[in-house]
Design a protein around this motif. Structure first.
Motif, short mmCIF file in Angstrom:
data_model
loop_
_atom_site.label_atom_id
_atom_site.label_comp_id
_atom_site.label_asym_id
_atom_site.label_seq_id
_atom_site.Cartn_x
_atom_site.Cartn_y
_atom_site.Cartn_z
N THR A 219 0.83 -1.21 0.00
CA THR A 219 0.00 0.00 0.00
C THR A 219 0.86 1.26 0.00
N GLY A 220 1.95 1.21 0.74
CA GLY A 220 2.85 2.36 0.78
C GLY A 220 3.43 2.64 -0.59
N ALA A 221 3.83 1.55 -1.27
CA ALA A 221 4.40 1.69 -2.61
C ALA A 221 3.37 2.28 -3.56
N VAL A 222 2.13 1.80 -3.42
CA VAL A 222 1.06 2.32 -4.27
C VAL A 222 0.85 3.81 -4.02
N PHE A 223 0.86 4.18 -2.75
CA PHE A 223 0.72 5.59 -2.39
C PHE A 223 1.80 6.41 -3.07
N LYS A 224 3.03 5.91 -2.97
CA LYS A 224 4.16 6.66 -3.51
C LYS A 224 4.07 6.76 -5.04
N LYS A 225 3.65 5.63 -5.64
CA LYS A 225 3.58 5.59 -7.09
C LYS A 225 2.51 6.53 -7.63
N PHE A 226 1.34 6.49 -6.97
CA PHE A 226 0.22 7.27 -7.49
C PHE A 226 0.25 8.73 -7.08
N LEU A 227 0.70 8.97 -5.86
CA LEU A 227 0.58 10.33 -5.35
C LEU A 227 1.92 11.02 -5.15
N GLY A 228 3.00 10.26 -5.16
CA GLY A 228 4.29 10.86 -4.86
C GLY A 228 4.42 11.05 -3.36
N SER A 229 5.61 11.30 -2.87
CA SER A 229 5.82 11.36 -1.41
C SER A 229 5.02 12.48 -0.77
N ASN A 230 5.12 13.68 -1.33
CA ASN A 230 4.51 14.82 -0.66
C ASN A 230 2.99 14.77 -0.67
N LEU A 231 2.44 14.55 -1.87
CA LEU A 231 0.98 14.49 -1.96
C LEU A 231 0.47 13.30 -1.15
N GLY A 232 1.18 12.18 -1.20
CA GLY A 232 0.81 10.99 -0.42
C GLY A 232 0.72 11.31 1.06
N MET A 233 1.70 12.07 1.53
CA MET A 233 1.68 12.42 2.96
C MET A 233 0.50 13.33 3.28
N ILE A 234 0.27 14.28 2.38
CA ILE A 234 -0.84 15.21 2.64
C ILE A 234 -2.17 14.45 2.67
N VAL A 235 -2.35 13.56 1.67
CA VAL A 235 -3.59 12.78 1.61
C VAL A 235 -3.76 11.94 2.87
N SER A 236 -2.68 11.22 3.27
CA SER A 236 -2.85 10.36 4.45
C SER A 236 -3.11 11.18 5.71
#
Lengths: 260, 246
Positions: A219-236
């Motif tokens: 799931t983390g990899a998917v987050f990174k792939k789809f949203l990138g680190s920064n956007l992924g962090m903001i979304v989570s």
């Protein structure tokens, strides 16, 4: 509500459990630093503690506090205050004092080892934020369970079940499902599924900050792939905040309908 | 001042109050709400305080429907049955909290003196004995000068001297024109201080009348006997039993 919060904080910060909780985090973090001065290794060990233990303690403590203060709650209910304020105040007292113990217990060793000057401040803050959010989320869930169940045994049983499901079983089920349907593109489903588990979300939040791909999991990899680190962090982070509000809203609703 | 119309309350399948109508209007009257265990006394009291939400029916306090309201509780003092407080708070902090919540003039000093609580004020509440906690509870209840007092088993755990002082206190409130509702299982207390009896049975009002009337109706010499006759009909309230395993 502020008054209820004030007095439940008075009561809680003097409780032995809060002191133990603080002491545990203090000794554990100091011990980790003593064993390994590498801050990212310490951070990963701390992450595992935060993800498993903080939700468990918050759940159990929330239930204990609620059930123990039942008679006192009756006294408050007879006072001229709206009843939802009583429960929101008590909940904020529990979540606040748990967060305080956690922040001090973990924060003092980090400061002591000169983190304030190092480049890992961001990582440290991410750890603290997820710990605090998990304290709020899980004490909220436990308050809701306690409001809905007058039977303590049932309340504790349900709470343990919820914790077990979110902390341990959820990933297993997710992986089983993913393995079973591995012929299909499931990334988006996995992304969606992790939104429903605050512990998973916190893990993703911390690991995106740490940026260690090997530990990120599917799931983390998917987050990174789809949203990138920064956007992924903001979304989570946003979804985690939503997870804080959900029990709060449920507590309010349940408290308005309950008989005491 | 308190009017209850067709109050019906069910917990799951268990009907506790069945269309009960009751009013307490006259000032300076102490009403004892009596009844066997499970007859709905506590549910009735808690409904008046808004702690139990009625399935049907209406309760008005001081002319206002209480549903969804909370300001009327400022005019009611309630003594809950079990005195258990947060363990790490001191009695003074508890008093301060209630004062903080109500923001009105209090008379707690006189009451602390009356029940000789001075030496216990600074101890954590967890270390106080049951009787002392009940005294703290009494101070919390009586520290406001309110038109209505609701007392659930006020003498629980008290020593004889404190009971005498409590009776004095309740009598004083009655003289000041207060409405006092009282539940208890101690019939001598009813005999000593109550003006009338409301007897609940299975969620209905089985009997309501003044103490002299109750005694006359059941040709009894005291309240205890009258209540026993009221409950048992013509039978003797005592029952034959054996405890030895046969």
């Amino acid at each position: 509500m502020n008054k209820i919060l004030k007095y439940s904080l008075y009561d809680l910060v003097r409780s032995r459990w809060m002191f133990f909780y603080f002491g545990f985090f203090l000794l554990f973090t100091l011990g980790l630093f003593w064993l390994s001065p590498d801050i990212s290794k310490v951070a990963i060990s701390m992450m595992n503690i935060i993800l498993i233990l903080v939700p468990l303690i918050a759940t159990m403590f929330g239930l204990m506090y609620f059930y123990n203060s039942r008679e006192f709650t009756e006294l408050l209910l007879a006072q001229p205050i709206p009843r939802q304020h009583i429960f929101l105040g008590q909940y904020l007292g529990v979540a606040g004092s748990l967060s305080l113990s956690f922040l001090l217990g973990m924060g003092i060793p980090f400061l002591f080892y000169g983190l304030a000057t190092s480049s890992d401040v961001g990582l440290f803050l991410t750890l603290l934020v997820s710990g605090v959010l998990l304290s709020f989320i899980f004490s909220g869930i436990s308050f809701y369970i306690a409001l809905k169940n007058d039977n303590r045994i049932r309340g504790f049983g349900l709470a343990i079940l919820v914790w077990l499901l979110l902390a341990v079983a959820y990933d297993g089920f997710l992986l089983l499902g993913l393995a079973h349907f591995s012929d299909y593109p499931l990334e988006k489903y996995a992304l969606g599924a992790s939104l429903f588990n605050p512990i998973d979300l916190s893990r993703i939040l911390i690991l995106l900050k740490l940026d260690i791909a090997a530990l990120m999991g599917f799931t983390g990899a998917v987050f990174k792939k789809f949203l990138g680190s920064n956007l992924g962090m903001i979304v989570s982070l946003i979804v985690l905040l939503f997870w804080v509000l959900l029990p709060l809203w449920s507590i309010r609703r349940a408290s308005l309908r309950k008989d005491f | 001042m308190i009017e209850i119309e067709q109050l019906y309350k069910r917990f799951g399948k268990n009907e506790v109050l069945k269309d009960l109508s009751l009013a307490f209007r006259q000032k300076g009257i102490i009403s004892a709400i009596l009844g066997p265990n499970g007859s709905g006394k506590t549910t009735l009291i808690k409904s008046i305080l808004g702690m139990v939400l009625p399935t049907r029916g209406r309760i008005r306090a001081f002319g206002e429907d209480i549903r969804g309201r909370w300001t009327y509780r400022d005019k009611i003092s309630y003594l809950p049955q079990i005195a258990r407080f947060p363990e790490n708070l001191r009695a003074t902090e508890l008093f301060d909290m209630v004062k903080d919540l109500r923001q009105r003039d209090t008379r707690d000093k006189a009451l602390i003196e009356l029940f000789e609580l001075e030496e216990h004020l600074q101890k954590p509440l967890a270390y106080l004995s049951g009787g002392t906690r009940q005294k703290v509870n009494l101070v919390l209840t009586f520290m406001y000068d309110n038109p209505v007092y609701i007392l659930d088993e006020p003498t629980a755990g008290l020593d004889p001297l404190s009971i005498i002082r409590l009776k004095q206190l309740i009598h004083h409130e009655k003289e000041c024109g207060k409405i006092v509702l009282l539940t208890t299982h101690i019939m001598s207390l009813v005999e000593d201080i109550a003006d009338e009896v409301v007897f609940l049975l299975d969620g209905h009002i089985h009997y309501r009348g003044s103490i002299p009337q109750l005694k006359a109706d059941y040709q009894a010499s005291d309240v205890e006997q009258a209540i026993a006759r009221l409950l048992a009909g013509e039978e003797s309230p005592e029952k034959a039993f054996t405890l030895n395993p046969s």
